[in-house]
Design an enzyme around this catalytic site. Sequence first.
Site, PDB file in Angstrom:
ATOM      1  N   LYS A   1      66.700  -7.064 -63.110  1.00  0.00           N
ATOM      2  CA  LYS A   1      65.640  -7.591 -62.250  1.00  0.00           C
ATOM      3  C   LYS A   1      65.558  -9.090 -62.474  1.00  0.00           C
ATOM      4  O   LYS A   1      65.893  -9.586 -63.554  1.00  0.00           O
ATOM      5  CB  LYS A   1      64.296  -6.953 -62.617  1.00  0.00           C
ATOM      6  CG  LYS A   1      63.295  -6.998 -61.495  1.00  0.00           C
ATOM      7  CD  LYS A   1      63.581  -5.945 -60.455  1.00  0.00           C
ATOM      8  CE  LYS A   1      62.583  -5.907 -59.346  1.00  0.00           C
ATOM      9  NZ  LYS A   1      62.770  -4.721 -58.493  1.00  0.00           N
TER      10      LYS A   1
HETATM   11  N1  LIG Z   1      61.539  -4.313 -50.799  1.00  0.00           N
HETATM   12  C1  LIG Z   1      62.193  -3.335 -51.385  1.00  0.00           C
HETATM   13  O1  LIG Z   1      63.296  -2.941 -50.944  1.00  0.00           O
HETATM   14  C2  LIG Z   1      61.612  -2.633 -52.568  1.00  0.00           C
HETATM   15  C3  LIG Z   1      62.357  -1.632 -53.181  1.00  0.00           C
HETATM   16  C4  LIG Z   1      61.810  -0.896 -54.223  1.00  0.00           C
HETATM   17  C5  LIG Z   1      60.527  -1.185 -54.659  1.00  0.00           C
HETATM   18  N2  LIG Z   1      59.825  -2.171 -54.074  1.00  0.00           N
HETATM   19  C6  LIG Z   1      58.466  -2.399 -54.590  1.00  0.00           C
HETATM   20  O2  LIG Z   1      57.532  -2.176 -53.539  1.00  0.00           O
HETATM   21  C7  LIG Z   1      56.419  -3.045 -53.709  1.00  0.00           C
HETATM   22  C8  LIG Z   1      56.229  -3.855 -52.437  1.00  0.00           C
HETATM   23  O3  LIG Z   1      57.406  -4.585 -52.174  1.00  0.00           O
HETATM   24  P1  LIG Z   1      57.672  -5.273 -50.760  1.00  0.00           P
HETATM   25  O4  LIG Z   1      59.116  -5.556 -50.692  1.00  0.00           O
HETATM   26  O5  LIG Z   1      57.027  -4.486 -49.700  1.00  0.00           O
HETATM   27  O6  LIG Z   1      56.915  -6.649 -50.963  1.00  0.00           O
HETATM   28  P2  LIG Z   1      56.302  -7.594 -49.821  1.00  0.00           P
HETATM   29  O7  LIG Z   1      56.173  -8.924 -50.446  1.00  0.00           O
HETATM   30  O8  LIG Z   1      57.022  -7.455 -48.535  1.00  0.00           O
HETATM   31  O9  LIG Z   1      54.849  -6.962 -49.601  1.00  0.00           O
HETATM   32  C9  LIG Z   1      53.888  -6.869 -50.591  1.00  0.00           C
HETATM   33  C10 LIG Z   1      52.596  -6.414 -49.919  1.00  0.00           C
HETATM   34  O10 LIG Z   1      51.595  -6.245 -50.915  1.00  0.00           O
HETATM   35  C11 LIG Z   1      50.410  -6.914 -50.472  1.00  0.00           C
HETATM   36  N3  LIG Z   1      49.606  -7.279 -51.610  1.00  0.00           N
HETATM   37  C12 LIG Z   1      49.806  -8.263 -52.511  1.00  0.00           C
HETATM   38  N4  LIG Z   1      48.790  -8.287 -53.395  1.00  0.00           N
HETATM   39  C13 LIG Z   1      47.950  -7.312 -53.031  1.00  0.00           C
HETATM   40  C14 LIG Z   1      46.719  -6.832 -53.542  1.00  0.00           C
HETATM   41  N5  LIG Z   1      46.163  -7.389 -54.592  1.00  0.00           N
HETATM   42  N6  LIG Z   1      46.142  -5.792 -52.895  1.00  0.00           N
HETATM   43  C15 LIG Z   1      46.707  -5.228 -51.822  1.00  0.00           C
HETATM   44  N7  LIG Z   1      47.855  -5.625 -51.295  1.00  0.00           N
HETATM   45  C16 LIG Z   1      48.470  -6.655 -51.905  1.00  0.00           C
HETATM   46  C17 LIG Z   1      50.903  -8.089 -49.676  1.00  0.00           C
HETATM   47  O11 LIG Z   1      49.910  -8.628 -48.822  1.00  0.00           O
HETATM   48  C18 LIG Z   1      52.029  -7.413 -48.909  1.00  0.00           C
HETATM   49  O12 LIG Z   1      51.497  -6.702 -47.802  1.00  0.00           O
HETATM   50  C19 LIG Z   1      56.720  -3.854 -54.956  1.00  0.00           C
HETATM   51  O13 LIG Z   1      56.154  -3.215 -56.078  1.00  0.00           O
HETATM   52  C20 LIG Z   1      58.230  -3.812 -55.059  1.00  0.00           C
HETATM   53  O14 LIG Z   1      58.678  -4.004 -56.380  1.00  0.00           O
HETATM   54  C21 LIG Z   1      60.332  -2.912 -53.042  1.00  0.00           C
END
Ligand SMILES: NC(=O)c1ccc[n+]([C@@H]2O[C@H](COP(=O)([O-])OP(=O)(O)OC[C@H]3O[C@@H](n4cnc5c(N)ncnc54)[C@H](O)[C@@H]3O)[C@@H](O)[C@H]2O)c1
Length: 418
Positions: free
Chosen positions: A106
């Site tokens: 990561k």
């Molecule tokens: N993008 C991927 O392919 C992927 C894969 C596996 C896991 N993840 C995990 O999924 C999660 C989201 O990733 P993503 O890619 O969608 O990120 P992103 O940046 O696209 O979205 C994050 C979202 O969380 C919201 N957010 C931030 N702080 C917040 C809070 N305090 N309360 C409520 N909402 C809040 C943001 O406004 C946004 O809508 C993370 O934990 C990431 O590690 C992502």
Amino acid sequence: MEQKYNPYDNMLHVLEETAQELHLEKDNYIPFKYPEREIKVALPVRMDDGHVQMFEGYRIQHSSTRGPCKGGIRFHPEVDEDEVKALAFGMTLKCAVVDLPYGGAKGGVQVDPTKLSETELERLTRRYTAAILPFIGPEKDIPAPDVNTNPKMMGWIMDTYSMLSGYPVPGVVTGKPIDIGGSLGRNEATGRGVSIITKEALKQFKMEGSQKIAIQGMGNVGSNAAIILHEMGHKIVGISDVSGGLYKAGGLNIPAIIKHQAKHKNLLKGYKEDGAKEIGSAELLTCDCDVLIPAALGGVLTAANANKVKAKLIVEAANGPTTVEADEVFKKKGITLIPDILANAGGVVVSYFEWVQNIQSLMWDLDRVNEMLGKIMEKAFAQVRDIAVKDKSDYRKAAYILAVSRLVEARKTRGVFP
Ligand SMILES: NC(=O)c1ccc[n+]([C@@H]2O[C@H](COP(=O)([O-])OP(=O)(O)OC[C@H]3O[C@@H](n4cnc5c(N)ncnc54)[C@H](O)[C@@H]3O)[C@@H](O)[C@H]2O)c1
């Protein structure tokens, strides 16, 4: 007073428990307690006004036992070493659960990207890539998007690596734009995977028909899960993001919300719908729903709010949203939880497809990508479920048993060098 939550200690606790469960000899699992390589980089970036600002970045490679390291890059002001270590460990386990030939890594940069202009963000991304360049590559470690990083930024990483190599290297990073070697279906893959796992879990627990679903986080993962689950006929009753949240018992109009987000910097703020009331992001976690999908940040389900959670099923779309204490509460309350390493593995599965296509200079069509994603996610769910049923254990423990068994087998097969 509650102790400060350390996500890496959480992972070590889980590994130790799983090792005891499997009666593993210490020699066979002890290496996994230590990341293979921890890279910390200082990043000077020339800002638009001419001054140089320093940023701190990490790339932590937890394990390459089962293959090249794989894992996303996160840009967030709260990125710290323990968090990146825990996420890297989680990637090792995740790749093992879905049986990909990858290890885990990561990356993270401590920055609030909303405070940077696009050109500053590009210089920071390129500088970070140059700083970790000796340690990444298609055979070594392949980054991908995570919180606050996106396909465009993956394109900058691909370009920086390629320019410094002297030839195009699309396989150095996944989650790229399609025109430079990205895969169809990658952008929505994690949300699609979350939806497939939710569908399988609902089938397993005989939760038939349209369910009330609440999703925290409407970014890449949350919004794609919302769209697909809505299309499957479920009611998305609650959603939230960093700008606020909404609740409507009859189900929110997801297509309208997605349209609003597209116009307003991906934020829900300002969206109005008849019958929808505004709620806080914390309130969303305890709202009236059948399924809760935390899809934002880690450590949000804690001893403080776990008792108030009303959902019967929790599907962890975010990485590490549940603390050990909250997990215990859910077990006592009979709430089923599908762990992150299974639930959100769809992204890394399609990243793997992207890397395979890059290495072979192939282009797969969307149906092929989605069909193969479905097969892998359904198979992994069934394998975890079978362990859970056989051992009468929860799904997190079952997923860890599957992952750790695969890791230890690979470790034993490779032996200890020299
Ligand atoms: N993008 C991927 O392919 C992927 C894969 C596996 C896991 N993840 C995990 O999924 C999660 C989201 O990733 P993503 O890619 O969608 O990120 P992103 O940046 O696209 O979205 C994050 C979202 O969380 C919201 N957010 C931030 N702080 C917040 C809070 N305090 N309360 C409520 N909402 C809040 C943001 O406004 C946004 O809508 C993370 O934990 C990431 O590690 C992502």
